[in-house]
Design an enzyme around this catalytic site. Structure first.
Site, PDB file in Angstrom:
ATOM      1  NE  ARG A 214       6.677 -26.188  38.419  1.00  0.00           N
ATOM      2  CZ  ARG A 214       7.653 -25.649  39.146  1.00  0.00           C
ATOM      3  NH1 ARG A 214       8.659 -26.379  39.609  1.00  0.00           N
ATOM      4  NH2 ARG A 214       7.627 -24.355  39.429  1.00  0.00           N
TER       5      ARG A 214
ATOM      6  NE  ARG B  54      14.750 -23.536  36.241  1.00  0.00           N
ATOM      7  CZ  ARG B  54      13.897 -23.722  37.228  1.00  0.00           C
ATOM      8  NH1 ARG B  54      13.262 -24.880  37.340  1.00  0.00           N
ATOM      9  NH2 ARG B  54      13.675 -22.794  38.123  1.00  0.00           N
TER      10      ARG B  54
ATOM     11  CG  HIS C 253      14.795 -30.327  39.263  1.00  0.00           C
ATOM     12  ND1 HIS C 253      13.625 -30.984  39.554  1.00  0.00           N
ATOM     13  CD2 HIS C 253      14.824 -29.235  40.066  1.00  0.00           C
ATOM     14  CE1 HIS C 253      12.971 -30.305  40.476  1.00  0.00           C
ATOM     15  NE2 HIS C 253      13.680 -29.239  40.809  1.00  0.00           N
TER      16      HIS C 253
ATOM     17  CG  ASP D  69      13.062 -28.668  49.111  1.00  0.00           C
ATOM     18  OD1 ASP D  69      14.032 -29.186  48.541  1.00  0.00           O
ATOM     19  OD2 ASP D  69      12.658 -27.515  48.873  1.00  0.00           O
TER      20      ASP D  69
ATOM     21  CD  GLU E 144      15.743 -31.841  42.348  1.00  0.00           C
ATOM     22  OE1 GLU E 144      16.586 -30.921  42.365  1.00  0.00           O
ATOM     23  OE2 GLU E 144      14.666 -31.767  42.940  1.00  0.00           O
TER      24      GLU E 144
HETATM   25  C1  BG6 Z   1      14.132 -28.378  44.108  1.00  0.00           C
HETATM   26  C2  BG6 Z   1      14.390 -27.517  45.311  1.00  0.00           C
HETATM   27  O1  BG6 Z   1      15.349 -28.770  43.564  1.00  0.00           O
HETATM   28  O2  BG6 Z   1      13.423 -27.613  43.122  1.00  0.00           O
HETATM   29  C3  BG6 Z   1      13.075 -26.946  45.845  1.00  0.00           C
HETATM   30  O3  BG6 Z   1      15.046 -28.290  46.300  1.00  0.00           O
HETATM   31  C4  BG6 Z   1      12.348 -26.205  44.729  1.00  0.00           C
HETATM   32  O4  BG6 Z   1      13.345 -26.076  46.926  1.00  0.00           O
HETATM   33  C5  BG6 Z   1      12.163 -27.147  43.557  1.00  0.00           C
HETATM   34  O5  BG6 Z   1      11.090 -25.767  45.218  1.00  0.00           O
HETATM   35  C6  BG6 Z   1      11.442 -26.506  42.365  1.00  0.00           C
HETATM   36  O6  BG6 Z   1      12.102 -25.368  41.959  1.00  0.00           O
HETATM   37  P1  BG6 Z   1      11.506 -24.457  40.817  1.00  0.00           P
HETATM   38  O7  BG6 Z   1      12.441 -23.290  40.702  1.00  0.00           O
HETATM   39  O8  BG6 Z   1      11.495 -25.288  39.556  1.00  0.00           O
HETATM   40  O9  BG6 Z   1      10.104 -24.088  41.229  1.00  0.00           O
END
Ligand code: BG6
Length: 279
Positions: free
Chosen positions: A57, A81, A145, A191, A254
């Protein structure tokens, strides 16, 4: 240089004047980027789990071979990932990692390489290259991202550089909407997938601990789209690998291509972003 990051195998990249980035082998994931001024530039959650299985994360997750659910994989944002990448090359200011990983849903032979470069002007360029190593064309969607560290999301704005952009609102069933303004502010969950976004996007971080700063993100034309995301309070509470109050410390911008990219046999798709910081 080999190192560990919170127990995970990683590579340290050293750039000019003390700039530094760390990439874990898991996911070829940039988990830390410190500028020549000593400022932390990407956000990685205190609650991130580095168990070599799930996605980390924060930092810069690589979404491949799909962004979100836009592709065949059951896993959101694809598998890149969540797999171990091999270090291909590491030298001053630069590291390249590669994977040929596939999954049940995505079996196309490919060689995917991710290169991270710390440039002499203090910026960082990250480049994804997807080579079709098979005999048939294949398609994918993708995003880099990036979680940007900010002093306070409520005192942060994303400047898109143009009014009237169309975005798909992930909070409203991906309905297409036209943004009357040219700036995104954070007063609740955001989002959005901006389609055909300008080549340069800025993040103005007014409350950064060492004084206001601006991130400048330059994306290659092969990344036509840009996603802007902050989970805000309720969603942050539901994320087990993200502290409840951390939504204030980050915004994601992103660089993305959410429409299918088709790569012919023997061809290579290349997408990059260059991020610089001004005070
Ligand atoms: C973003 C999406 O790219 O990633 C969101 O637009 C999503 O909808 C976010 O919640 C995080 O995604 P993840 O899979 O890492 O929890």
């Amino acid at each position: 240089m080999s190192t560990t990051y919170r127990g995970a195998r990683a590579i340290d990249v050293r750039g000019a004047e003390g700039s530094r980035a760390t990439l874990t082998e898991h996911g070829a994931h940039v988990v830390r980027w410190v500028g020549p001024d000593g400022d932390e530039r990407v956000f990685t959650s205190r609650a991130a789990v580095l168990d070599g299985a799930r996605a980390i994360r924060g930092g810069i997750p690589i979404c491949f071979p799909q962004f979100s659910d836009l592709g065949p994989c059951a896993t959101s944002h694809g598998f890149a990932r969540c797999v171990r990448w091999e270090t291909k090359e590491t030298r001053d200011g630069r590291c390249a990692m590669t994977t040929r990983a596939t999954s049940e849903e995505f079996k196309a032979p490919h060689e995917t390489t991710y290169e991270v470069e710390l440039l002499d002007d203090g910026s960082m360029r990250t480049t994804l290259r997807v080579r079709n190593a098979g005999a048939e064309a294949f398609g994918f969607t993708t995003a880099l991202h990036t979680y940007f560290r900010v002093g306070d999301a409520e005192r942060t704005r994303v400047e898109l550089g143009r009014r009237g952009l169309t975005y798909l609102d992930n909070l409203d069933g991906r309905r297409a909407k036209v943004d009357e303004g040219d700036t995104v502010v954070f007063e609740g969950e955001v989002d959005r997938i901006y389609k055909s976004a300008p080549g340069t996007i800025r993040i103005v971080d007014e409350a950064s601990s060492n004084g206001p700063r601006t991130f400048h993100i330059e994306k290659s034309e092969s990344f036509p789209d840009a996603v802007v995301w902050n989970p805000w309070i309720e969603k942050a509470r539901k994320m087990s690998d993200f502290d409840d109050d951390e939504y204030r410390e980050m915004v994601c911008v992103e660089v993305a291509c959410v429409d299918e990219i088709v790569v012919a046999p023997g061809s290579t798709w290349v997408g990059s972003q260059t991020i610089s910081v001004s005070k």
